[in-house]
Motif scaffolding. Structure first.
Motif, PDB file in Angstrom:
ATOM      1  N   UNK A 226     -30.419 -10.678   4.105  1.00  0.00           N
ATOM      2  CA  UNK A 226     -31.041  -9.435   4.541  1.00  0.00           C
ATOM      3  C   UNK A 226     -30.807  -8.295   3.566  1.00  0.00           C
ATOM      4  N   UNK A 227     -29.591  -8.196   3.058  1.00  0.00           N
ATOM      5  CA  UNK A 227     -29.276  -7.130   2.099  1.00  0.00           C
ATOM      6  C   UNK A 227     -30.033  -7.327   0.794  1.00  0.00           C
ATOM      7  N   UNK A 228     -30.184  -8.574   0.367  1.00  0.00           N
ATOM      8  CA  UNK A 228     -30.956  -8.834  -0.857  1.00  0.00           C
ATOM      9  C   UNK A 228     -32.432  -8.503  -0.650  1.00  0.00           C
ATOM     10  N   UNK A 229     -32.936  -8.784   0.540  1.00  0.00           N
ATOM     11  CA  UNK A 229     -34.334  -8.441   0.833  1.00  0.00           C
ATOM     12  C   UNK A 229     -34.536  -6.934   0.739  1.00  0.00           C
ATOM     13  N   UNK A 230     -33.646  -6.173   1.355  1.00  0.00           N
ATOM     14  CA  UNK A 230     -33.773  -4.710   1.308  1.00  0.00           C
ATOM     15  C   UNK A 230     -33.720  -4.218  -0.132  1.00  0.00           C
ATOM     16  N   UNK A 231     -32.811  -4.754  -0.913  1.00  0.00           N
ATOM     17  CA  UNK A 231     -32.667  -4.322  -2.304  1.00  0.00           C
ATOM     18  C   UNK A 231     -33.909  -4.646  -3.126  1.00  0.00           C
ATOM     19  N   UNK A 232     -34.600  -5.729  -2.770  1.00  0.00           N
ATOM     20  CA  UNK A 232     -35.774  -6.149  -3.546  1.00  0.00           C
ATOM     21  C   UNK A 232     -37.021  -5.346  -3.228  1.00  0.00           C
ATOM     22  N   UNK A 354     -39.402 -12.515  10.591  1.00  0.00           N
ATOM     23  CA  UNK A 354     -38.200 -13.340  10.443  1.00  0.00           C
ATOM     24  C   UNK A 354     -37.062 -12.588   9.761  1.00  0.00           C
ATOM     25  N   UNK A 355     -37.384 -11.488   9.067  1.00  0.00           N
ATOM     26  CA  UNK A 355     -36.378 -10.676   8.389  1.00  0.00           C
ATOM     27  C   UNK A 355     -36.206  -9.320   9.081  1.00  0.00           C
ATOM     28  N   UNK A 358     -32.636  -8.101  10.391  1.00  0.00           N
ATOM     29  CA  UNK A 358     -31.690  -7.721   9.350  1.00  0.00           C
ATOM     30  C   UNK A 358     -32.115  -6.436   8.649  1.00  0.00           C
ATOM     31  N   UNK A 359     -33.427  -6.259   8.457  1.00  0.00           N
ATOM     32  CA  UNK A 359     -33.888  -4.982   7.915  1.00  0.00           C
ATOM     33  C   UNK A 359     -33.562  -3.848   8.883  1.00  0.00           C
ATOM     34  N   UNK A 360     -33.803  -4.095  10.187  1.00  0.00           N
ATOM     35  CA  UNK A 360     -33.527  -3.065  11.186  1.00  0.00           C
ATOM     36  C   UNK A 360     -32.048  -2.739  11.259  1.00  0.00           C
ATOM     37  N   UNK A 361     -31.198  -3.724  10.956  1.00  0.00           N
ATOM     38  CA  UNK A 361     -29.761  -3.449  10.972  1.00  0.00           C
ATOM     39  C   UNK A 361     -29.386  -2.469   9.864  1.00  0.00           C
ATOM     40  N   UNK A 362     -29.997  -2.631   8.687  1.00  0.00           N
ATOM     41  CA  UNK A 362     -29.729  -1.686   7.603  1.00  0.00           C
ATOM     42  C   UNK A 362     -30.328  -0.324   7.950  1.00  0.00           C
ATOM     43  N   UNK A 363     -31.520  -0.321   8.528  1.00  0.00           N
ATOM     44  CA  UNK A 363     -32.153   0.924   8.956  1.00  0.00           C
ATOM     45  C   UNK A 363     -31.284   1.651   9.974  1.00  0.00           C
ATOM     46  N   UNK A 364     -30.796   0.901  10.976  1.00  0.00           N
ATOM     47  CA  UNK A 364     -29.926   1.502  11.985  1.00  0.00           C
ATOM     48  C   UNK A 364     -28.640   2.008  11.360  1.00  0.00           C
ATOM     49  N   UNK A 365     -28.123   1.248  10.409  1.00  0.00           N
ATOM     50  CA  UNK A 365     -26.900   1.652   9.716  1.00  0.00           C
ATOM     51  C   UNK A 365     -27.100   2.973   8.991  1.00  0.00           C
TER      52      UNK A 365
END
Length: 440
Positions: A226-232, A354-355, A358-365
């Motif tokens: 998930x973190x790699x997806x956000x970074x990309x 499907x992602x 995990x994206x929402x977790x970074x957004x919420x963070x």
């Protein structure tokens, strides 16, 4: 048929599209529960820092609450995102609400019994922050799946706008409850509204992620993906960076009790009004956000809105009266609302389901950690200088950071909503077709 008048066109461009609410039972349930629990959450966000300041008479110790909240917020946001992409999101949301009832109840008991230890307030506040982080991840992940892709933007605007209503009523309600019934009453109301969310979630249809492929992947590896997806995704990463800087430097909520008590002499009621003023402006902007439905370059709107937010906050730190401060905070809230609706659309349209957890977790963070970092920053600067200087300097820093991020993330400025929504619709159709076909 006569052409619509200029006034008619203007009214249509401002009116929020309510069709997602009419067409989706699950969206109605989710928004109803979110509205109920949001009222209590906002009351507690007023009550807890107010209680800390009254007990310690220290802006730094009040602001330190944000530091204690960061670790569970980070850990549970990321873990919640991994869960959201592998299990029924509805079930997790239900369990989290029950935990929040217990935590708010513990704060109420402590307040009714007297002055609880400051360390206990930090611990309970930290656990509440973690629970709310998981709740926000699940709720954000569910919304795109209960409306068609073409209705996502108005659904997000509607969800955000009604949440802002709770942020208007909740802080004002919290201030009144503290003044009339004491801190315990405010915390008890929070527990009761969490029960309201439980009642709304129970009839919600199951919310398993579409196209999930993480069943055989460990949680930590899933978080890493998930973190790699956000970074990309540079537009996504830029939207997170600009929001984090805006809230870290420009959200002076930990200073509202200090300003209310020592500058405006308005007590708990003034604290609630300062908190509510931001959301009054945000609500007005969100509920008249129909013009955003036709906007394509949402990243550019985000940058301008964040600059407006920081400028309004800086000026708010200079004015001599509570009324003027509330007006400027309302203008800041309106700018933040426009930014939030645009950022939510960017985030959801560049992310496959499907992602999405995990994206929402970074957004919420980002959304939740920014204000808490701001609590620490604002309290520390106020302790070294003054509350007014802390507010003004934070607003100026926010404006500067927005300009730097616009340069560092050109993909944010280049984002095209029409292209992104078309790609999302195609990806959703492919995931549904794959699910209908079953395993090969």
């Amino acid at each position: 048929m006569p052409a619509p008048s200029r006034f008619g066109r203007l009214r249509a461009s401002l009116t929020m599209d309510l069709s997602p609410l009419r067409e989706s039972r699950d969206l109605r349930l989710l928004i109803l529960g979110s509205t109920l629990t949001g009222l209590g959450t906002q009351a507690t966000l007023v009550a807890l820092p107010y209680q800390l300041y009254v007990q310690t008479h220290s802006p730094a110790q009040s602001g330190l609450l944000g530091a204690f909240e960061l670790l569970p917020l980070v850990a549970l946001s990321l873990y919640g995102g991994a869960l959201a992409d592998r299990v029924d999101r509805r079930r997790v949301l239900l369990l989290v609400q029950i935990a929040l009832v217990l935590l708010s109840g513990a704060l109420a008991v402590g307040a009714y019994l007297g002055e609880p230890p400051v360390a206990l307030l930090y611990v309970l506040g930290a656990l509440l922050a973690g629970g709310n982080a998981v709740q926000n991840v699940m709720r954000s992940s569910i919304v795109p799946n209960v409306v068609p892709p073409g209705k996502l933007r108005p659904a997000l605007a509607l969800s955000f706008g009604l949440m802002q209503v709770t942020m208007v009523v909740g802080p004002a309600l919290g201030g009144v409850l503290i003044a009339v019934g004491g801190l315990g009453t405010a915390y008890a109301i929070d527990a009761a509204t969490c029960l309201g969310m439980v009642a709304s979630v129970l009839p919600l249809s199951p919310q398993a992620p579409r196209g999930a492929t993480v069943d055989d992947v460990g949680v930590w590896r899933s978080i890493g993906e998930g973190l790699r997806f956000v970074r990309s995704r540079r537009a996504l990463l830029g939207s997170f960076a600009i929001d984090l800087s805006a809230m870290t430097f420009g959200m002076p909520r930990t200073l509202f009790p200090v300003l209310s008590l020592s500058v405006y002499h308005a007590g708990a009621t003034g604290t609630g009004l300062l908190n509510a003023a931001v959301s009054v402006g945000a609500t007005a902007a969100a509920l008249t956000a129909g013009w955003l439905d036709g906007a394509r370059r949402l990243g550019r709107i985000v940058v301008v809105a964040v600059i407006a937010w920081g400028a309004a906050i800086a000026v708010a730190g200079l004015v001599p009266s509570l009324g003027l401060a509330m007006l400027l905070l309302a203008l800041a809230g309106a700018a933040d609302s426009v930014s939030a609706v645009c950022r939510s659309t960017i985030n959801q349209t560049v992310t496959p389901d499907a992602m999405r957890g995990r994206m929402s977790s970074v957004f919420s963070l980002v959304v939740q950690s920014g204000p808490r970092l701001g609590d620490v920053e604002g309290g520390a600067v106020a302790s070294l200088t003054s509350a007014r200087f802390s507010v003004v300097s934070g607003g100026v820093a926010c404006v500067a950071a927005a300009g730097l991020i616009a340069v560092a993330f050109p993909a944010l400025l280049a984002y095209d909503a029409d292209v992104a929504e078309a790609e999302l619709a195609e990806a959703t159709a492919q995931a549904d077709a794959a699910a209908a076909a079953g395993p090969a």
